[in-house]
Design a protein around this motif. Sequence first.
Motif, short mmCIF file in Angstrom:
data_model
loop_
_atom_site.label_atom_id
_atom_site.label_comp_id
_atom_site.label_asym_id
_atom_site.label_seq_id
_atom_site.Cartn_x
_atom_site.Cartn_y
_atom_site.Cartn_z
N GLY A 327 1.01 -1.23 0.27
CA GLY A 327 -0.09 -0.02 -0.15
C GLY A 327 0.98 1.01 0.02
N ASP A 328 -0.13 2.45 -0.12
CA ASP A 328 1.30 3.62 0.07
C ASP A 328 0.75 4.52 1.14
OD1 ASP A 328 -1.52 3.82 -0.93
OD2 ASP A 328 -1.29 4.99 -2.72
N ASP A 329 0.20 4.10 2.04
CA ASP A 329 -0.32 4.98 2.73
C ASP A 329 0.38 5.36 4.00
OD1 ASP A 329 -2.02 6.06 4.61
OD2 ASP A 329 -3.89 5.14 4.94
N ILE A 330 1.23 5.73 3.85
CA ILE A 330 2.93 6.34 4.94
C ILE A 330 1.70 6.54 6.66
CG2 ILE A 330 2.43 8.80 5.26
CD1 ILE A 330 5.67 8.17 5.19
N PHE A 331 0.11 6.61 6.56
CA PHE A 331 0.37 6.82 8.45
C PHE A 331 -0.52 5.36 8.64
CE2 PHE A 331 -1.11 11.33 6.15
CZ PHE A 331 -0.66 11.58 7.02
N GLN A 332 -0.57 4.39 7.73
CA GLN A 332 -0.41 2.89 7.81
C GLN A 332 0.61 2.53 8.48
OE1 GLN A 332 -5.28 3.17 6.94
NE2 GLN A 332 -3.92 1.44 6.05
N GLY A 333 1.42 3.02 7.55
CA GLY A 333 2.80 1.87 7.62
C GLY A 333 2.94 1.56 6.56
N TYR A 334 2.61 2.14 5.44
CA TYR A 334 2.25 1.41 4.41
C TYR A 334 1.82 -0.33 4.56
CZ TYR A 334 5.16 5.05 2.60
OH TYR A 334 6.16 6.22 2.51
N VAL A 335 1.32 -0.28 5.42
CA VAL A 335 0.36 -1.80 5.27
C VAL A 335 -1.46 -1.46 4.61
CG1 VAL A 335 -1.24 -2.90 7.29
CG2 VAL A 335 1.69 -2.34 7.54
N ASP A 336 -1.48 -2.43 4.58
CA ASP A 336 -3.30 -2.33 3.59
C ASP A 336 -4.11 -3.00 4.80
OD1 ASP A 336 -3.16 -0.79 1.61
OD2 ASP A 336 -2.45 -3.59 0.20
N TYR A 337 -4.82 -2.32 5.26
CA TYR A 337 -6.03 -3.11 6.01
C TYR A 337 -7.47 -4.08 5.29
CZ TYR A 337 -4.14 -0.37 9.35
OH TYR A 337 -3.29 0.59 10.84
N THR A 338 -7.69 -4.77 6.07
CA THR A 338 -8.82 -5.11 5.20
C THR A 338 -9.80 -5.75 6.77
OG1 THR A 338 -9.19 -7.16 3.68
CG2 THR A 338 -7.32 -7.41 4.53
N PHE A 339 -10.94 -6.62 5.27
CA PHE A 339 -11.67 -7.80 7.03
C PHE A 339 -12.06 -8.41 5.75
CE2 PHE A 339 -13.78 -2.89 8.23
CZ PHE A 339 -12.61 -3.37 9.55
N THR A 340 -11.17 -8.75 5.48
CA THR A 340 -11.60 -10.14 4.30
C THR A 340 -10.56 -10.82 4.41
OG1 THR A 340 -12.65 -9.02 2.94
CG2 THR A 340 -12.27 -10.61 2.24
N ARG A 341 -11.08 -12.69 4.70
CA ARG A 341 -10.09 -13.50 4.87
C ARG A 341 -9.58 -14.11 3.54
NH1 ARG A 341 -13.69 -14.70 9.05
NH2 ARG A 341 -13.24 -14.95 11.65
N PRO A 342 -8.21 -14.79 4.45
CA PRO A 342 -7.70 -15.53 2.93
C PRO A 342 -9.21 -16.56 2.36
CG PRO A 342 -6.17 -15.25 4.31
CD PRO A 342 -7.49 -14.96 4.70
N ASP A 343 -10.01 -16.48 3.25
CA ASP A 343 -11.09 -17.21 2.40
C ASP A 343 -12.52 -16.85 2.01
OD1 ASP A 343 -12.17 -16.59 4.90
OD2 ASP A 343 -11.68 -19.15 5.59
N GLY A 344 -12.27 -15.26 1.82
CA GLY A 344 -13.19 -14.81 1.36
C GLY A 344 -14.03 -14.49 2.32
N THR A 345 -14.39 -14.99 3.86
CA THR A 345 -15.05 -15.26 4.89
C THR A 345 -14.58 -13.39 5.44
OG1 THR A 345 -14.03 -15.75 6.47
CG2 THR A 345 -15.77 -17.05 5.13
N GLN A 346 -15.76 -12.74 5.96
CA GLN A 346 -15.61 -11.69 6.93
C GLN A 346 -15.47 -12.03 8.48
OE1 GLN A 346 -15.61 -7.85 4.97
NE2 GLN A 346 -15.57 -9.82 3.64
N LEU A 347 -14.50 -10.82 8.22
CA LEU A 347 -13.98 -10.56 10.25
C LEU A 347 -15.83 -10.99 11.08
CD1 LEU A 347 -10.91 -10.94 11.24
CD2 LEU A 347 -11.47 -8.50 11.87
N GLY A 348 -16.59 -10.25 10.44
CA GLY A 348 -16.65 -9.85 11.87
C GLY A 348 -17.73 -8.86 10.54
N ASN A 349 -19.29 -8.87 11.99
CA ASN A 349 -20.74 -7.40 11.22
C ASN A 349 -19.81 -6.11 11.00
OD1 ASN A 349 -21.96 -9.89 11.97
ND2 ASN A 349 -22.69 -9.19 13.75
#
Length: 489
Positions: A327-349
Amino acid sequence: MAANTTPAQTFPHDFIWGFATASFQIEGSTNVDGRGKSIWDDFSKIPGKTQDGKDGDVATDSYNRWKEDIELLAEYGVKSYRFSIAWSRIIPLGGRNDPVNQKGIEFYSKFIDALLAKGIIPFVTLYHWDLPQALHDRYGGWLNKEEIVKDYVNYAKICYESFGDRVKHWLTMNEPWCVSILGYGRGVFAPGRCSDRARSPEGDSSTEPYIVAHSVILAHAYAVKLYRDQFKSQQHGEIGITLNGDWAMPYDNSPENVAAAQRALDFAIGECIYADPVYLGHYPESMRMILGDRLPVFTPEELVVVKGSSDFYGMNTYTTNLCKAGGDDIFQGYVDYTFTRPDGTQLGNQAHSGWLQDYAPGFRSLLNYLYKRYKLPIYVTENGFSVKDESMKPMPHVLHDEERVHYFRGTTSSLRAAMFEDGVDVKAYFPWSLLDNFEWADGYITRFGLTYVDYDTQKRYPKDSAKFLTQVSYRSCPCRLALLIAVFL
């Protein structure tokens, strides 16, 4: 599960239960009784700065309805109320040589007295993002370390002198990450400065957020030093800072994503960028590697004041993020955030807020992480959930906020597990928020309230989530159960 089902959690009798708010989000009456402007007054009126185009001039009218709000707190049976003082009500122009507004002091003084008369502990935040506009205009506000630290410490001193005989719990700053990154990096919060000229005519996102962060830490630290040197021995209170930060989990077990999750904790989400200097006396190495000489340096004299400048860890947290390197967001330390697991399910509601999903195990993990890292008691000063499209639903549906009840059932269960199974020393829990309110850049579209507010009439209606949390708190004092039944049944 219905909201009147008694949860299994039990908590110590001296555990502090409460609800939380912030002055600009609820008070309204922005030009009443000598109050000066804050940076949010005009900013919220600029077209496009809030989602619904609305401002905080009325909010939930709590400046006028404060007695009603205290009665509501008493009905909920909370032990404490976390609220913030508006700097520009105390010193309308903000500065150490500017006049003090006695009417502002009188308002908060009678408010504190009324809380105490109901047996409710005042838990006071000195700064919740509403810098006096005059200080921003005069010398750049948080961008001017030499001036702002002195003016903030003077403001804190007036509050200690005026309220410290009754206030025993102080928070200097709420979420400095939001002050610096959202206000001076991304430009979405007041004063709205950033490098994006389509968003702001002024600002430098590459440097200003870190200048502001440095000023905020120093203002906090010197205000704490003043309290400890001149007031603590007589007033016998405690003081600290509250920081935002959500749990970060690796997207998978790859070394780069494991490292990304740690870097997110260090850099992007507000924990270590402030907590490490305050509790450990230095910035995280990952920040130094990325920012280089853009990261301000504490002088030896400043570092002595900064290190150890909090009696506890104030923790604001809402969600958990899965982290990928890149990612290109320095404010996140060049880390991408997601709620989608590798298997495609969502972390939560999914909440209404795009950055928020319900994942209770992350709350427990974060409590453990912070306690092991900083080794201080934890006060959970914010934790909450915005129900999707709540502002568009009819009131009966809003009051039965099952998604929010589910969220709090999970976090309170995780809280209990962290305390009693893991040995984490947690002293307090303040769900956000007592009322639906002005939710900053979201305006009034997003609702985090445990109490529904009809903004046309300002009438308050308890949601099921408030009833659920009230029952959890009453489990720490069973003798008050009869009052709970009388209020809600």
